[in-house]
Enzyme design. Structure first.
Site, mmCIF file in Angstrom:
data_model
loop_
_atom_site.group_PDB
_atom_site.id
_atom_site.type_symbol
_atom_site.label_atom_id
_atom_site.label_comp_id
_atom_site.label_asym_id
_atom_site.label_seq_id
_atom_site.Cartn_x
_atom_site.Cartn_y
_atom_site.Cartn_z
ATOM 1 N N HIS A 161 6.520 -9.144 -3.789
ATOM 2 C CA HIS A 161 5.128 -10.205 -4.193
ATOM 3 C C HIS A 161 5.391 -11.971 -3.550
ATOM 4 C CE1 HIS A 161 5.115 -8.229 -7.811
ATOM 5 N NE2 HIS A 161 6.659 -8.147 -8.033
ATOM 6 N N ASP A 284 9.875 0.147 -11.852
ATOM 7 C CA ASP A 284 9.264 -0.309 -13.151
ATOM 8 C C ASP A 284 7.920 0.712 -13.458
ATOM 9 O OD1 ASP A 284 8.205 -1.807 -10.943
ATOM 10 O OD2 ASP A 284 8.494 -3.582 -11.430
HETATM 11 C C1 SP5 Z 1 10.105 -6.771 -7.700
HETATM 12 C C2 SP5 Z 1 9.779 -7.324 -9.191
HETATM 13 O O1 SP5 Z 1 9.484 -6.360 -9.865
HETATM 14 N N1 SP5 Z 1 9.256 -8.160 -9.696
HETATM 15 C C3 SP5 Z 1 8.381 -8.479 -10.650
HETATM 16 C C4 SP5 Z 1 8.726 -10.037 -11.541
HETATM 17 C C5 SP5 Z 1 7.395 -10.067 -13.023
HETATM 18 N N2 SP5 Z 1 7.861 -10.995 -13.306
HETATM 19 C C6 SP5 Z 1 7.398 -11.351 -14.785
HETATM 20 C C7 SP5 Z 1 7.953 -10.699 -16.303
HETATM 21 C C8 SP5 Z 1 7.010 -11.383 -17.342
HETATM 22 C C9 SP5 Z 1 8.058 -11.710 -17.808
HETATM 23 N N3 SP5 Z 1 6.716 -11.300 -19.126
HETATM 24 C C10 SP5 Z 1 7.709 -10.316 -20.444
HETATM 25 C C11 SP5 Z 1 7.538 -9.501 -20.826
HETATM 26 C C12 SP5 Z 1 8.795 -8.833 -22.163
HETATM 27 N N4 SP5 Z 1 8.306 -7.801 -22.490
HETATM 28 ZN ZN ZN Z 2 6.947 -4.886 -9.868
#
Ligand code: SP5
Ligand code: ZN
Length: 340
Positions: A161, A284
């Site tokens: 990212h 993921d």
């Molecule tokens: C490297 C990587 O996988 N970075 C991912 C970063 C994601 N951050 C945003 C998270 C959004 C959270 N949404 C909440 C959902 C909970 N069920």
């Molecule tokens: Zn990710």
């Protein structure tokens, strides 16, 4: 297979991140992730865990703006000198609109300029950990350039990212891009990003280049982070037009649908004929990931490994996301086991 790993990642362990709605939650991108994967690798007879070489800063400056790297280097010390009440992590509450960019002098102004969200928390050891992660991916690149069939950078913080001049999504230095750029002096390179989230930083870094084909398969940004990049009509710019591809997927995508999409991506790679492949390997996409909505199983991840390995291109595999710590070990082994 050589696995590059440094203990320096432990210095980066932010106490929290902020979810949508303002909820403070424990940092999902945590040091335990590495322990789970290391334990699984130590149970194999093919993983050779090795310290990375220090490549210095020039290969990082080749991908990231020096002012941005300087910010990463000095921001923690500057943060401690402020009069903020809670100094447990540097995290701004105001973000730059790059439509109207102005770079202010103040620390929080620069933090908002250089960060895209509330998950790239900076703590005391962030910069050192991020440099060590980049050294892992550069070391893996050097090993593959030296004739090995594959190598694995077991690194955190992840990178995909992070753009030329911004952090976000747990990422500070774009490890896969630093390795791909290093390899590009030896021939054409493809970066294949299989993390659940669009590799927006990698996309931005190589967007105008024709010598590095970038491909990202990910959850549709129309509903998922990073929201503002990763749509199918983003295809590169200038000389780079046609050398970037996004494959946005719907929530609920299963093994069969995922592997069908992967086959389309692999066809693009075969036509491009790269000398090297860099895989941004996020786990993921796994069905039981706490952040993901894609339903790829451990068998599906093995299927990805098998198909990507069948390209028979020397391959650097770089760790990205994956937050179901219980499953991380077996999923990474599932992917890497096809390359050993
Ligand atoms: C490297 C990587 O996988 N970075 C991912 C970063 C994601 N951050 C945003 C998270 C959004 C959270 N949404 C909440 C959902 C909970 N069920
Ligand atoms: Zn990710």
């Amino acid at each position: 297979m050589k696995v590059y790993y440094s203990e320096a990642h432990r210095k980066h362990a932010p106490p929290f991140e902020v979810f949508d709605g303002g909820l403070r939650v424990p940092y999902l991108e945590n040091p335990d992730r590495m322990d789970r994967i290391l334990n699984a690798l130590r149970g194999t007879d093919w993983a050779e865990v090795t310290e990375p070489t220090d490549f210095g800063l020039d290969h990082i400056y080749a991908v990231h703006d020096k002012d941005y790297v300087d910010f990463l280097a000095s921001s923690w010390t500057e943060w401690l000198a402020t009069d903020s009440q809670d100094k447990s992590a540097l995290l701004p509450a105001t973000f730059a609109l790059r439509r109207h960019p102005q770079k202010p002098a103040s620390l929080l102004g620069r933090a908002g300029y250089y960060m895209m969200d509330l998950s790239a928390c900076i703590v005391e050891g962030t910069y050192q950990a991020a440099l060590a992660a980049a050294n892992c991916s550069l070391s893996a690149a050097q090993t593959v350039a030296g004739g090995e069939r594959s190598a694995f950078a077991l690194c955190r913080p992840p990178g995909h990212h992070a753009g030329k001049d911004y952090a976000g999504g747990y990422c500070f230095i774009n490890n896969a891009s630093v390795a791909a750029n290093w390899l590009s002096s030896e021939g054409k390179v493809t970066v294949l990003d299989i993390d659940y989230h669009c590799g927006n930083g990698t996309q931005d870094i190589f967007y105008e280049r024709e010598d590095v084909l970038t491909i990202s398969i990910h959850a549709d940004p129309n509903f998922e982070y990073p929201h503002f990049a990763g749509y199918a009509d983003e295809r590169g710019k200038g000389k780079g037009l046609g050398f970037h591809h996004n494959f946005p997927l719907p929530a609920g995508t299963d093994d069969a649908a995922y592997l069908n999409t992967l086959d389309r991506a692999l066809e693009l790679i075969r036509n491009f004929k790269p000398g090297y492949l860099v895989v941004s390997a996020g786990m993921d996409i796994y069905a039981d990931d706490p952040l993901g909505k894609i339903k790829v199983t451990t068998d599906g991840i093995k299927g990805i490994g098998k198909r990507v390995a069948s390209l028979a291109v020397p391959t650097v595999i770089v760790m990205e996301g994956g937050y179901n710590n219980d499953a991380l070990g077996r999923n990474v082994i599932g992917l890497l086991g096809e390359f050993k």
